[in-house]
Write a protein that holds these residues in place. Structure first.
Motif, PDB file in Angstrom:
ATOM      1  N   PRO A  43      42.852  41.335  54.400  1.00 12.75           N
ATOM      2  CA  PRO A  43      43.269  40.589  53.211  1.00 12.75           C
ATOM      3  C   PRO A  43      44.604  41.106  52.686  1.00 12.75           C
ATOM      4  N   ALA A  44      45.422  40.203  52.153  1.00  4.95           N
ATOM      5  CA  ALA A  44      46.745  40.590  51.676  1.00  4.95           C
ATOM      6  C   ALA A  44      46.663  41.653  50.582  1.00  4.95           C
ATOM      7  N   TYR A  45      45.606  41.622  49.797  1.00  6.72           N
ATOM      8  CA  TYR A  45      45.337  42.656  48.796  1.00  6.72           C
ATOM      9  C   TYR A  45      43.833  42.612  48.537  1.00  6.72           C
ATOM     10  N   GLU A  46      43.317  43.564  47.797  1.00  4.52           N
ATOM     11  CA  GLU A  46      41.872  43.604  47.531  1.00  4.52           C
ATOM     12  C   GLU A  46      41.451  42.342  46.785  1.00  4.52           C
ATOM     13  N   GLY A  47      40.556  41.582  47.391  1.00  4.35           N
ATOM     14  CA  GLY A  47      40.080  40.359  46.760  1.00  4.35           C
ATOM     15  C   GLY A  47      40.825  39.112  47.177  1.00  4.35           C
ATOM     16  N   ARG A  96      52.333  47.390  45.798  1.00  6.98           N
ATOM     17  CA  ARG A  96      51.801  46.027  45.814  1.00  6.98           C
ATOM     18  C   ARG A  96      52.773  45.095  45.110  1.00  6.98           C
ATOM     19  N   SER A  97      53.256  44.100  45.837  1.00 10.70           N
ATOM     20  CA  SER A  97      54.183  43.113  45.288  1.00 10.70           C
ATOM     21  C   SER A  97      53.499  41.751  45.269  1.00 10.70           C
ATOM     22  N   ASP A 152      53.171  41.633  37.745  1.00 12.28           N
ATOM     23  CA  ASP A 152      54.059  42.789  37.858  1.00 12.28           C
ATOM     24  C   ASP A 152      53.822  43.519  39.177  1.00 12.28           C
ATOM     25  N   VAL A 153      54.877  44.097  39.708  1.00  9.68           N
ATOM     26  CA  VAL A 153      54.761  44.918  40.909  1.00  9.68           C
ATOM     27  C   VAL A 153      54.115  46.254  40.542  1.00  9.68           C
ATOM     28  N   VAL A 154      53.190  46.704  41.366  1.00  9.94           N
ATOM     29  CA  VAL A 154      52.620  48.045  41.228  1.00  9.94           C
ATOM     30  C   VAL A 154      53.321  48.925  42.255  1.00  9.94           C
ATOM     31  N   GLY A 155      54.144  49.832  41.792  1.00 11.92           N
ATOM     32  CA  GLY A 155      54.974  50.633  42.682  1.00 11.92           C
ATOM     33  C   GLY A 155      54.186  51.660  43.472  1.00 11.92           C
ATOM     34  N   ALA A 156      54.808  52.172  44.515  1.00 12.35           N
ATOM     35  CA  ALA A 156      54.206  53.249  45.301  1.00 12.35           C
ATOM     36  C   ALA A 156      54.072  54.497  44.429  1.00 12.35           C
ATOM     37  N   THR A 223      42.911  48.344  35.619  1.00  9.60           N
ATOM     38  CA  THR A 223      43.883  47.542  34.883  1.00  9.60           C
ATOM     39  C   THR A 223      45.102  47.247  35.738  1.00  9.60           C
ATOM     40  N   SER A 224      45.545  48.237  36.507  1.00 11.04           N
ATOM     41  CA  SER A 224      46.748  48.065  37.327  1.00 11.04           C
ATOM     42  C   SER A 224      46.544  47.046  38.437  1.00 11.04           C
ATOM     43  N   PHE A 225      45.395  47.078  39.095  1.00  2.00           N
ATOM     44  CA  PHE A 225      45.195  46.260  40.283  1.00  2.00           C
ATOM     45  C   PHE A 225      44.377  44.991  40.046  1.00  2.00           C
ATOM     46  N   PHE A 226      43.628  44.941  38.940  1.00  2.00           N
ATOM     47  CA  PHE A 226      42.786  43.773  38.693  1.00  2.00           C
ATOM     48  C   PHE A 226      42.961  43.182  37.304  1.00  2.00           C
ATOM     49  N   GLY A 227      43.724  43.833  36.440  1.00  2.00           N
ATOM     50  CA  GLY A 227      43.964  43.315  35.105  1.00  2.00           C
ATOM     51  C   GLY A 227      45.109  42.315  35.070  1.00  2.00           C
TER      52      GLY A 227
END
Length: 301
Positions: A43-47, A96-97, A152-156, A223-227
């Motif tokens: 999957p491109a990202y979780e979910g 994650r972009s 928003d992008v979540v940076g490395a 919050t960062s990945f699912f909010g």
């Protein structure tokens, strides 16, 4: 001590999953290195519903003093007991972009660990109508085909923590790792727990391992990945959502190693994942169940 490291073609597959090696005797002053190239479909990202396919490099290094590097992870084995493993652990969280999780380095071994942002202000859709934290705003318009579009992008991020693994038998071990520093504002916590079984070789050149595990996270990580913040909701069309922490996901996998020669290794991995808890209720989650397949060819020197 010799370290048998994890094959992780993973950041595209799961959120910041930490991997640690297994301990084996290694002659003093020696080292073991693998380099290679792999291909992963996940999957491109979780979910996410849509798959993402990419080529990723494989890198693994292990030294007799206990230091190891495996893909996006590095650490040190401090235990000299064969039934217990522990030590510090560093892990790089992939970026994650809008297109999904970025590519990541992989490692090359049979065993592995099971496989945030700042708190949101009160989320409101219209003045005077607050959204209950943990519940998506159903009044927002529907998102488009790519639910990360406008997010928003979540940076490395560099995450730091440690691992403790306990062997119940020579082929069965419980795995445990905690990492801090993930997410948008580097204050996310990820706790992975798992169990792994390494099957006996069913032929001189083939080995198989089975694994299962769960992950627990804090509110900042979720919050960062699912909010979805109010600003992100306006840009993306996703309902605003403020998830809490807790159980985040589960996984089960099978790994198959084929030793083509003393120097060449073919590594195959199949993994099923499921998003759980508050993360599963996120408007970013299109499909709770995920499935990933990867293969890599590595050269040992």
């Amino acid at each position: 001590m010799k370290i048998l490291l994890t094959f992780v073609l993973g950041a595209a597959c799961a959120s910041a999953t930490a991997r640690t090696p297994s301990v084996n005797p290694m002659p003093d002053g020696s080292r073991d290195m693998y380099v290679g190239l792999g291909f992963v479909s996940s999957p491109a990202y979780e979910g996410a519903r849509r798959p993402r396919r990419m080529a990723v490099p494989v890198l693994q290094g292990e030294w007799s003093n206990g230091v190891f590097i495996s893909g996006m992870n590095a650490g040190v084995h401090l235990s000299d007991q064969p039934s217990l493993e522990f030590g510090p652990l560093l892990s790089v969280q992939a970026r994650r972009s809008e297109s999904g999780n970025g590519a990541a380095l992989g490692g090359a071994s049979l065993t592995s660990m099971t496989d945030g942002g700042s708190p949101l202000a009160p989320v409101v859709d219209t003045p005077g109508q607050p959204i209950t934290p943990g519940q998506p705003d159903k009044t927002a318009r529907n998102a488009g085909p790519n639910r990360l579009s406008g997010m928003d992008v979540v940076g490395a991020r560099l995450q730091a923590g440690g691992f403790v693994n306990v062997y119940l038998s020579p082929s069965l071990r419980l795995t445990n790792s905690v990492l801090y520093g993930g997410g948008r504002d580097a204050n996310g916590v990820l706790w992975n727990l798992g169990i792994q079984h390494v099957a006996q070789q069913f032929s001189p050149h083939h080995s198989v391992s089975l694994s299962a595990g769960v992950s627990v996270v804090n509110r900042h990580y979720n919050t960062s990945f699912f909010g979805v913040s109010p600003a992100e909701s306006l840009r993306s069309g996703n309902p605003a959502y403020a998830p809490g922490g807790g159980l985040n996901g589960a996984s089960a996998g099978l790994r198959w190693h084929w030793a083509l020669s003393p120097s060449w290794l073919l590594i195959n991995n199949v993994q099923a994942t499921r998003v759980l808890g508050a993360a599963q209720k996120s408007p970013l989650v299109e499909r709770a169940n995920g499935f990933a397949v990867s293969t890599a060819l590595a050269y040992r020197f």
